[in-house]
Design a protein around this motif. Sequence first.
Motif, mmCIF file in Angstrom:
data_model
loop_
_atom_site.group_PDB
_atom_site.id
_atom_site.type_symbol
_atom_site.label_atom_id
_atom_site.label_comp_id
_atom_site.label_asym_id
_atom_site.label_seq_id
_atom_site.Cartn_x
_atom_site.Cartn_y
_atom_site.Cartn_z
ATOM 1 N N GLN A 74 98.222 103.871 94.230
ATOM 2 C CA GLN A 74 99.854 104.720 94.117
ATOM 3 C C GLN A 74 99.855 105.351 94.921
ATOM 4 N N ASP A 75 99.204 106.126 95.692
ATOM 5 C CA ASP A 75 99.428 107.402 97.267
ATOM 6 C C ASP A 75 99.902 106.945 97.744
ATOM 7 N N CYS A 76 99.821 105.314 98.303
ATOM 8 C CA CYS A 76 99.901 104.610 99.693
ATOM 9 C C CYS A 76 100.816 103.893 99.416
ATOM 10 N N PHE A 77 101.577 103.869 98.021
ATOM 11 C CA PHE A 77 102.810 103.354 97.942
ATOM 12 C C PHE A 77 104.342 104.196 98.000
ATOM 13 N N GLN A 78 103.633 105.488 97.775
ATOM 14 C CA GLN A 78 104.836 106.536 97.739
ATOM 15 C C GLN A 78 104.503 106.752 98.927
ATOM 16 N N LYS A 79 103.766 107.254 99.491
ATOM 17 C CA LYS A 79 103.763 107.066 101.368
ATOM 18 C C LYS A 79 104.753 106.328 101.961
ATOM 19 N N TYR A 80 103.720 104.808 102.558
ATOM 20 C CA TYR A 80 104.381 103.823 102.584
ATOM 21 C C TYR A 80 105.080 103.270 101.958
ATOM 22 N N PRO A 81 106.622 102.784 101.336
ATOM 23 C CA PRO A 81 106.987 102.256 100.942
ATOM 24 C C PRO A 81 107.421 100.632 101.388
ATOM 25 N N TYR A 139 99.964 97.325 91.010
ATOM 26 C CA TYR A 139 100.684 98.747 90.846
ATOM 27 C C TYR A 139 102.285 97.983 91.975
ATOM 28 N N GLN A 188 106.224 98.451 90.009
ATOM 29 C CA GLN A 188 107.195 99.016 90.792
ATOM 30 C C GLN A 188 108.257 98.138 91.157
#
Length: 341
Positions: free
Chosen positions: A228-235, A253, A257
């Motif tokens: 989740q953190d990676c998806f938010q940081k690196y869209p 995940y 989204q």
Amino acid sequence: MIGIQDVAKKAGVSIGTVSRVLNNNGYASANAREKVREAVRELNYQPNEMARNLLQKRTMNIAIIVPNLQNPYFSELVSECERSLRQYNYKTMLCETNGEKSNEQLYLDMLDRNMVDGILTCTHDLRQDRYVKAQGPIVSFDTIYVPGQIERVTVDHYKGGALAANELLRSGCKRVLQFRDHKTKAEFPFNKRHEEFERIMRENHAECVNVLIRWNEFDDGYFEELCQDCFQKYPEIDGVFGTDSFVLHYMKYVQTQGKKIPDDIRFVSFDGASFLNMIYPTVTCIKQPIRSLADVGVRTLMQKIQGEFVSESEIKLDVELIRGISSMTKEEYQEYQRKRL
């Protein structure tokens, strides 16, 4: 109760001859061997395994040390090792360290105290010198390596990293994310996979974002939080490479989204454990030959236990690319869907 003396009397040979035949130790003529086997069958004689093991100074137990059994790769490797050990009439003692150095040391102590005949290890929490001090046969999978003392069975990680990188490049990926272990002072083979993957990506002018994972962390909650953190940081990521577990958590995940696989993002996993066969969309993986790894590791350990010469200190097996839906180009996926209709 039938004893060895009854077998000797029935076969018409000495007790010593019966012992040599049953233990396959020392000379006995072909005729004597056949007479002993026939007497054993007729009398339904069952050798005293405990007494035999005491005589041979063996426990017939092998310790397998793994970091975590929830990880599909380790659980499959353990299962294959148990299968292979049964062919040598050995039983398994399983140690799941869960990052606890004391658990790992406990099994090394058991080897020193002759409670097990050898160790197969897949973990790397303790310093190498702890293993060097161990008094007995040890073979490692992808971790500890001491030439002439502790053999290592591994795979071609350079090739694995290259196959993964070239597959994502072939699919048109320009900005990829790689889940990788922290760099360590120890020269573990899997670091080469990460380095080769990144080198090829950068050489082809593709961005490679390295996400460093916690050492020996296999908790599902950690995987989900990190994804989740990676998806938010690196869209803008359009490709992902990591071990089976990380890739599957990320695939799950991104689909929640609204991302489509493989149209929006592509994946290649490393390990290729058999449970991937149950996943849809099918996952492109760099497959380790887990069954062969187990067989080679067990065979090498048996050679050490029996005092035989082991010709190779490090044994490296091949990996292969198994292509699934997760890394298809848009054209390939359209063709795949057309054929399904």
